[in-house]
Design a protein around this motif. Structure first.
Motif, PDB file in Angstrom:
ATOM      1  N   GLN A  56      -5.581   2.921  88.937  1.00 61.34           N
ATOM      2  CA  GLN A  56      -5.641   3.550  87.544  1.00 61.34           C
ATOM      3  C   GLN A  56      -6.191   2.577  86.335  1.00 61.34           C
ATOM      4  OE1 GLN A  56      -2.007   4.218  85.612  1.00 61.34           O
ATOM      5  NE2 GLN A  56      -1.349   5.671  86.394  1.00 61.34           N
ATOM      6  N   GLN A  57      -7.214   2.979  85.764  1.00 66.71           N
ATOM      7  CA  GLN A  57      -8.536   2.165  84.634  1.00 66.71           C
ATOM      8  C   GLN A  57      -7.859   1.321  84.028  1.00 66.71           C
ATOM      9  OE1 GLN A  57     -11.607   1.941  85.492  1.00 66.71           O
ATOM     10  NE2 GLN A  57     -11.903   3.387  87.498  1.00 66.71           N
ATOM     11  N   LEU A  58      -7.874   0.218  84.053  1.00 65.38           N
ATOM     12  CA  LEU A  58      -7.752  -1.223  83.128  1.00 65.38           C
ATOM     13  C   LEU A  58      -8.581  -1.242  82.651  1.00 65.38           C
ATOM     14  CD1 LEU A  58      -5.057  -1.741  81.715  1.00 65.38           C
ATOM     15  CD2 LEU A  58      -4.933  -3.534  82.998  1.00 65.38           C
ATOM     16  N   PHE A  59      -8.978  -1.607  81.535  1.00 62.86           N
ATOM     17  CA  PHE A  59     -10.486  -2.536  80.986  1.00 62.86           C
ATOM     18  C   PHE A  59     -10.526  -3.346  81.040  1.00 62.86           C
ATOM     19  CE2 PHE A  59     -13.267  -4.080  77.232  1.00 62.86           C
ATOM     20  CZ  PHE A  59     -13.486  -3.983  77.479  1.00 62.86           C
ATOM     21  N   THR A  60      -9.497  -4.391  81.047  1.00 63.14           N
ATOM     22  CA  THR A  60      -9.987  -5.681  81.869  1.00 63.14           C
ATOM     23  C   THR A  60     -10.139  -5.974  82.857  1.00 63.14           C
ATOM     24  OG1 THR A  60      -7.410  -5.935  82.002  1.00 63.14           O
ATOM     25  CG2 THR A  60      -8.150  -6.774  80.026  1.00 63.14           C
ATOM     26  N   GLU A  61      -9.841  -4.813  83.954  1.00 59.92           N
ATOM     27  CA  GLU A  61     -10.572  -5.005  85.693  1.00 59.92           C
ATOM     28  C   GLU A  61     -11.733  -4.627  85.474  1.00 59.92           C
ATOM     29  OE1 GLU A  61      -7.619  -3.089  89.086  1.00 59.92           O
ATOM     30  OE2 GLU A  61      -6.558  -2.121  87.057  1.00 59.92           O
ATOM     31  N   ASN A  62     -11.751  -3.899  84.507  1.00 58.42           N
ATOM     32  CA  ASN A  62     -13.785  -3.785  84.148  1.00 58.42           C
ATOM     33  C   ASN A  62     -14.359  -4.595  83.808  1.00 58.42           C
ATOM     34  OD1 ASN A  62     -13.743  -1.093  85.419  1.00 58.42           O
ATOM     35  ND2 ASN A  62     -12.371  -0.442  84.193  1.00 58.42           N
TER      36      ASN A  62
ATOM     37  N   LEU B  97     -22.845   0.679  82.747  1.00 62.36           N
ATOM     38  CA  LEU B  97     -21.894  -0.565  82.494  1.00 62.36           C
ATOM     39  C   LEU B  97     -21.389  -0.288  81.019  1.00 62.36           C
ATOM     40  CD1 LEU B  97     -19.657  -2.582  82.895  1.00 62.36           C
ATOM     41  CD2 LEU B  97     -21.560  -4.022  82.246  1.00 62.36           C
ATOM     42  N   ALA B  98     -21.629   0.009  80.351  1.00 60.27           N
ATOM     43  CA  ALA B  98     -21.550   0.275  78.735  1.00 60.27           C
ATOM     44  C   ALA B  98     -20.878   1.964  79.021  1.00 60.27           C
ATOM     45  CB  ALA B  98     -23.174   0.359  77.533  1.00 60.27           C
ATOM     46  N   ARG B  99     -21.336   2.775  79.731  1.00 59.02           N
ATOM     47  CA  ARG B  99     -20.798   4.217  79.820  1.00 59.02           C
ATOM     48  C   ARG B  99     -19.277   4.147  80.251  1.00 59.02           C
ATOM     49  NH1 ARG B  99     -19.674   6.862  84.160  1.00 59.02           N
ATOM     50  NH2 ARG B  99     -19.324   9.514  84.126  1.00 59.02           N
ATOM     51  N   LEU B 100     -18.701   2.750  81.675  1.00 54.58           N
ATOM     52  CA  LEU B 100     -18.086   2.905  82.154  1.00 54.58           C
ATOM     53  C   LEU B 100     -16.921   2.227  80.723  1.00 54.58           C
ATOM     54  CD1 LEU B 100     -16.405   2.608  84.856  1.00 54.58           C
ATOM     55  CD2 LEU B 100     -16.598   0.809  84.436  1.00 54.58           C
ATOM     56  N   TRP B 101     -17.308   1.196  80.164  1.00 55.66           N
ATOM     57  CA  TRP B 101     -16.446  -0.351  79.579  1.00 55.66           C
ATOM     58  C   TRP B 101     -16.154   1.372  78.213  1.00 55.66           C
ATOM     59  CZ3 TRP B 101     -18.967  -5.454  78.717  1.00 55.66           C
ATOM     60  CH2 TRP B 101     -18.612  -5.933  79.592  1.00 55.66           C
ATOM     61  N   ALA B 102     -17.126   2.093  77.462  1.00 54.29           N
ATOM     62  CA  ALA B 102     -16.594   2.792  76.480  1.00 54.29           C
ATOM     63  C   ALA B 102     -16.084   3.899  76.900  1.00 54.29           C
ATOM     64  CB  ALA B 102     -17.689   3.822  75.513  1.00 54.29           C
ATOM     65  N   ILE B 103     -15.633   4.718  77.995  1.00 59.15           N
ATOM     66  CA  ILE B 103     -15.009   5.738  78.242  1.00 59.15           C
ATOM     67  C   ILE B 103     -13.583   5.171  78.598  1.00 59.15           C
ATOM     68  CG2 ILE B 103     -14.190   7.585  80.137  1.00 59.15           C
ATOM     69  CD1 ILE B 103     -17.134   7.890  80.400  1.00 59.15           C
ATOM     70  N   VAL B 104     -13.484   3.375  79.331  1.00 57.59           N
ATOM     71  CA  VAL B 104     -11.810   3.006  79.887  1.00 57.59           C
ATOM     72  C   VAL B 104     -11.310   2.192  78.543  1.00 57.59           C
ATOM     73  CG1 VAL B 104     -10.991   1.512  81.167  1.00 57.59           C
ATOM     74  CG2 VAL B 104     -12.778   3.297  82.003  1.00 57.59           C
ATOM     75  N   LEU B 105     -12.195   1.932  77.354  1.00 61.26           N
ATOM     76  CA  LEU B 105     -11.305   1.527  77.191  1.00 61.26           C
ATOM     77  C   LEU B 105     -10.733   2.214  75.552  1.00 61.26           C
ATOM     78  CD1 LEU B 105     -10.667  -1.420  74.810  1.00 61.26           C
ATOM     79  CD2 LEU B 105     -13.173  -1.369  73.999  1.00 61.26           C
ATOM     80  N   ALA B 106     -11.452   3.198  75.234  1.00 61.91           N
ATOM     81  CA  ALA B 106     -10.932   4.459  74.418  1.00 61.91           C
ATOM     82  C   ALA B 106      -9.667   4.894  75.309  1.00 61.91           C
ATOM     83  CB  ALA B 106     -11.860   5.662  74.714  1.00 61.91           C
TER      84      ALA B 106
END
Length: 283
Positions: free
Chosen positions: A99-105, A125-134
């Motif tokens: 599963q997607q966890l922000f700190t892994e990313n 990268l910014a797109r991925l971070w925004a989606i995962v953190l949200a």
């Protein structure tokens, strides 16, 4: 139709590397993580969000399990060590469940950016971070509401949840930043070494996340369950969540993962990466 075939071929190559590395050197570890990062960056936004939401729900076990242990174990130093071991359960579910966890990313998709160093890579990268953190944060708010108001846990366990959760907002801004830097560093190190651990992966996840709990460090997703629990039970305000926990923890986790692990570990293999890019004609 060529792109899915290319992705399937790259996935097969990545799996072959993982199977064959044995005790890999730093460059092989870098390549495994970079290719994994490329896979994550190409995933559909909806799939990323659902995976991140699932991770936010699963990480609630890092509050639930310690809370239950705290309720039933005696008040002793040795018992506190076991209570904090329960913190690792949520991470075990998230990491082993992919599963997607922000700190892994803060490390996996950062390596493709360090490798390519283009605006396109930065945007991905910014797109991925925004989606995962949200997805992570929305899920932690939802599960915290269930824990606080569903009546699923008796009052004595709720008190244990509150006692554990108060640690998330007990420190000043910069103290929390520093605690979060260490947490981001440890989690990113875990991600970096996991491809080399093989059958010992479960032990490594348990050990590294237990260390985060033992040191009382700050993790932006796991800690959000605790902080939201306090907000929803009226023991803290949304301002406390945002300024005493979320912002300093986010800053610290990102710095710990990106600067102390991704960038430094990339630095040790950068000459080999550039040589390979020149040989492939992609430099």
């Amino acid at each position: 139709m060529a792109e899915p075939q290319d992705r399937a071929q790259e996935r097969e190559e990545l799996e072959e590397i993982v199977r064959s590395i044995g005790r890999p050197d730093a460059f092989v570890l870098h390549e495994v993580i970079r290719r994994t990062g490329n896979e994550e960056l190409r995933r559909h936004g909806g799939a990323l969000f659902l995976s991140a939401f699932a991770a936010g729900l699963s990480i609630a076990l890092s509050l639930i399990v310690p809370g239950v242990l705290k309720r039933y174990l005696p008040a002793a130093d040795w018992a506190e060590v076991l209570v904090r071991m329960g913190y690792a359960v949520g991470f075990l579910v998230v990491v082993l469940g992919r599963q997607q966890l922000f700190t892994e990313n803060t490390i996996t998709p950062v390596l493709p950016l360090l490798h390519d160093r283009t605006l396109k890579a930065a945007w991905r990268l910014a797109r991925l971070w925004a989606i995962v953190l949200a997805g992570n944060i929305l899920a932690t708010a939802a599960i915290a509401a269930v824990i606080a108001h569903s009546g699923a846990f008796p009052p004595e366990i709720q008190r244990a949840f509150a006692e554990i959760s108060h640690q998330t907002i007990a420190f000043g801004f910069w103290a929390t930043v520093v605690k979060a830097v260490f947490a981001g560093w440890i989690i990113a190190l875990m991600v970096w070494i996991l491809p080399a651990t093989g059958a010992a992966a479960t032990f490594v996840i348990l050990l590294m996340t237990w260390l985060v709990a033992l040191l009382g460090l700050a993790h932006v997703v796991a800690g959000s369950v605790e902080a939201f629990y306090l907000v929803l039970t009226g023991e803290a305000s949304l301002h406390d969540y945002l300024w005493r926990f979320f912002l300093p923890t986010l800053l610290g986790n990102v710095f710990g993962g990106v600067a102390l692990v991704a960038a430094l570990n990339f630095g040790q293999v950068a000459p080999e990466v550039e040589e390979k890019k020149d040989a492939d004609g992609t430099g």
